[in-house]
Design an enzyme around this catalytic site. Structure first.
Site, PDB file in Angstrom:
ATOM      1  N   HIS A   1     -10.372 -17.409   0.236  1.00  0.00           N
ATOM      2  CA  HIS A   1      -9.839 -18.691   0.147  1.00  0.00           C
ATOM      3  C   HIS A   1      -9.553 -19.765   1.232  1.00  0.00           C
ATOM      4  CE1 HIS A   1      -5.636 -20.173  -0.382  1.00  0.00           C
ATOM      5  NE2 HIS A   1      -5.650 -19.672  -1.773  1.00  0.00           N
TER       6      HIS A   1
ATOM      7  N   CYS B   1      -8.573 -22.195  -5.290  1.00  0.00           N
ATOM      8  CA  CYS B   1      -8.939 -22.344  -3.717  1.00  0.00           C
ATOM      9  C   CYS B   1     -10.030 -21.706  -3.248  1.00  0.00           C
ATOM     10  CB  CYS B   1      -7.603 -21.764  -3.130  1.00  0.00           C
ATOM     11  SG  CYS B   1      -6.191 -22.780  -3.314  1.00  0.00           S
TER      12      CYS B   1
ATOM     13  N   GLN C   1      -3.732 -10.961  -1.218  1.00  0.00           N
ATOM     14  CA  GLN C   1      -3.792 -10.075  -2.643  1.00  0.00           C
ATOM     15  C   GLN C   1      -3.651  -8.524  -2.670  1.00  0.00           C
ATOM     16  OE1 GLN C   1      -3.098 -11.692  -5.207  1.00  0.00           O
ATOM     17  NE2 GLN C   1      -3.431 -13.822  -4.595  1.00  0.00           N
TER      18      GLN C   1
ATOM     19  N   LYS D   1       4.368 -13.165  -2.499  1.00  0.00           N
ATOM     20  CA  LYS D   1       3.372 -12.534  -3.520  1.00  0.00           C
ATOM     21  C   LYS D   1       3.700 -11.125  -3.606  1.00  0.00           C
ATOM     22  CE  LYS D   1      -0.566 -15.581  -2.405  1.00  0.00           C
ATOM     23  NZ  LYS D   1      -0.751 -16.251  -3.595  1.00  0.00           N
TER      24      LYS D   1
ATOM     25  N   ASP E   1      -7.394 -10.563   5.301  1.00  0.00           N
ATOM     26  CA  ASP E   1      -6.521 -11.450   4.478  1.00  0.00           C
ATOM     27  C   ASP E   1      -6.007 -10.382   3.456  1.00  0.00           C
ATOM     28  OD1 ASP E   1      -5.540 -13.061   2.532  1.00  0.00           O
ATOM     29  OD2 ASP E   1      -6.882 -14.464   2.307  1.00  0.00           O
TER      30      ASP E   1
END
Ligand code: PMP
Length: 410
Positions: free
Chosen positions: A121, A362, A201, A224, A198
Site C-alpha cells: 500500500h 493505492c 487488513q 478498519k 502492515d
C-alpha cells in the site's frame, strides 16, 4: 456458525440495509461499519467525560484517564503485546510513517536494503521510499509469482546480509493473500533484519500474536476493525521503541525541559504521544475490540472465508469475469468484467445497490504484476450475508457494457 441476523441488529447501518433503505456494503477493506456499542462509547465520552487525560487533578479526569489507559491494555492483549509497546497514532498510515521516520531514517545507512513487495500500500511504501532516499538505502522487491502470489522461496533468495528492514503487509488489500509472517520473521532475523508488518487488513480479520510471530513492528487502524476513524496503533518491541526518538514533540510526552533546550522525554510509549489524543476514538476502539472478542477472531475469519468461497464459486463459471485472487483465504475478492472498465462496473453495481471499490487500491506498483491498472474489489465482512453475496453474483451475471454506459451517463 455466527448468528448474522442477530449481529446485524447491532449495527445501525446494517439495520437500515435490512429495512431496504441502504444497499449492500462490500467495501469493508476501506472501512467497516460500526456497532452501536462503539458509537455509544464515543457518545459516552462526550456526554459523561469530555475532559482531557493525564492532566487534570480532579476525579473526572482520573476516571477518563483510567478508561484510556485500560484501552491501551486491551489493545495490547488483543495482539498479545505488553501495553508499553502500544503507541496510539492517527491511523495505520501514521504508524507506518512513524516506523519510517523514527526508525528507518535513523538506523539505515547508505547501501542498506529495505525489502518489500510490489503489492504494498502507498501508506507503507511511500514513507519507506523517502527513508531510502534520505539515508542512501535501497528498496528491493521480493519477486512475486504469477498473479501477484507470494512464494517463500523467492523471499528466501531475496534476503541477504544488507537487508536491514523487511516491510510487508500481512494481508494485501488488493489480493487478500495471507503471508507466512512467523516464518518470514524468523528468516529476516536470521540475516539481522527487523520485521515491520502492515496489519491494516489482517488484524481486523484474523487472530494476531506479535509475540508468537516475533515481529518487531505492527501497524493497524481502528476504523478498519469496527472502531472510530482517527486512531491507529503502532506496536513495537519495547527495546526498539526505547532506542527510537519521537518524530513529534510537545506537551505530555516530555518529563522536563529548560530554556537551553535540554529535554528529557517520558518513557515509551508516552514519549511518542505528545498533545491531546483522539480520546473518544481510543475509547471507541476499546469497545470495538470487546465486540470482536465477543464474536471471536477465528469465527470472524471463517465466516469471511465462507462468504468469499461462495462469491468466488458463483463468479468462477462466468466467462466474462476475470478473477485475480480466487484462492485467497480472506474476504477480499478482486475481479474485472472483460471489456468494461472497473470504474464503470462499480457505477453499475452502485446503481444496483451494491457498494464496492474500483481502481488500483493505492497499490500502484502491483499493476505491473497483475497486468491491469484497475480492478473491482468486493471486500466482505463477517456481518455480510450469503443472500447479499448471491445478489452480487446475480447482478454480475447480466452485466453488459451497454448497461454500464447507460448508468454512467445517466
Ligand atoms: N495498509 C493497507 C494494506 C491498507 O489497506 C490501508 C487502508 N486502505 C492502509 C495501510 C492505510 O490505512 P489508513 O488509511 O487507515 O491509515
Amino acid at each position: 456458525m455466527l448468528d448474522v441476523a442477530r449481529i446485524r441488529q447491532d449495527f445501525p447501518l446494517l439495520r437500515k440495509a435490512d429495512r431496504g433503505e441502504l444497499g449492500i456494503y462490500f467495501d469493508n477493506a476501506a472501512t467497516m461499519f460500526k456497532p452501536q456499542a462503539v458509537i455509544d462509547a464515543v457518545m459516552r465520552y462526550y456526554t459523561e467525560g469530555s475532559v482531557n487525560i493525564h492532566r487534570g487533578e480532579y476525579d473526572l479526569s482520573y476516571s477518563v484517564s483510567e478508561a484510556y489507559d485500560a484501552a491501551r491494555v486491551k489493545v495490547a492483549h488483543f495482539i498479545n503485546a505488553d501495553s508499553r509497546e502500544i503507541i496510539f497514532t492517527s491511523g495505520a498510515t501514521g504508524s507506518m510513517n512513524l516506523v519510517a521516520m523514527a526508525y528507518a531514517e535513523s538506523v539505515l545507512k547508505a547501501g542498506d536494503v529495505i525489502l518489500t513487495l510490489e503489492s504494498e500500500h502507498a501508506s507503507s511504501i511511500l514513507p519507506l521510499m523517502r527513508a531510502a532516499k534520505k539515508t542512501g538505502a535501497r528498496i528491493e522487491y521480493i519477486p512475486l509469482a504469477e498473479g501477484g502470489r507470494f512464494e517463500l522461496d523467492a523471499y528466501r533468495q531475496a534476503l541477504h546480509d544488507r537487508v536491514k528492514l523487511v516491510a510487508v503487509a500481512h494481508v494485501s488489500n488488493v489480493l487478500g493473500y495471507v503471508l507466512p509472517i512467523a516464518k518470514m520473521t524468523q528468516l529476516a532475523h536470521a540475516v539481522g533484519a527487523v520485521m515491520a508488518v502492515d496489519g491494516a487488513q489482517s488484524v481486523p480479520h484474523l487472530a494476531t500474536d506479535v509475540k508468537a510471530w516475533d515481529i518487531d513492528f505492527l501497524s493497524f487502524s481502528s476504523h478498519k476493525m469496527l472502531g472510530p476513524t482517527g486512531v491507529g496503533i503502532l506496536y513495537g518491541k519495547k527495546a526498539i521503541l526505547d532506542r527510537m526518538d519521537p518524530v513529534l514533540l510537545g506537551g505530555g510526552s516530555n518529563a522536563r525541559f529548560d530554556r537551553f533546550g535540554q529535554l528529557m522525554l517520558k518513557e515509551t510509549p508516552t514519549k511518542f504521544e505528545p498533545g491531546t489524543p483522539a480520546i473518544e476514538g481510543v475509547l471507541g476502539l476499546s469497545a470495538a475490540i470487546d465486540y470482536l472478542q465477543g464474536i471471536g477472531m477465528d469465527n470472524v475469519f471463517s465466516a469471511e472465508h465462507a462468504l468469499k468461497e461462495r462469491l468466488v464459486n458463483g463468479l468462477r463459471s462466468m466467462e466474462h469475469i476475470v478473477l485475480y485472487n480466487a484462492d485467497a483465504p480472506t474476504g477480499i475478492v478482486t475481479f474485472n468484467v472483460k471489456g468494461i472498465p472497473a470504474q464503470d462496473v462499480a457505477f453499475y453495481l452502485n446503481a444496483n445497490g451494491i457498494m464496492v471499490r474500483s481502481g488500483n487500491h493505492c497499490a500502484k506498483v502491483l499493476v505491473d504484476v497483475i497486468h491491469t491498472p484497475d480492478t473491482v474489489r468486493a471486500s466482505l465482512a463477517f456481518y455480510n450475508t450469503p443472500a447479499e453475496v448471491d445478489r452480487l453474483i446475480d447482478v454480475l451475471r447480466s452485466v453488459t457494457l451497454e448497461a454500464c454506459i447507460a448508468v454512467t451517463i445517466a
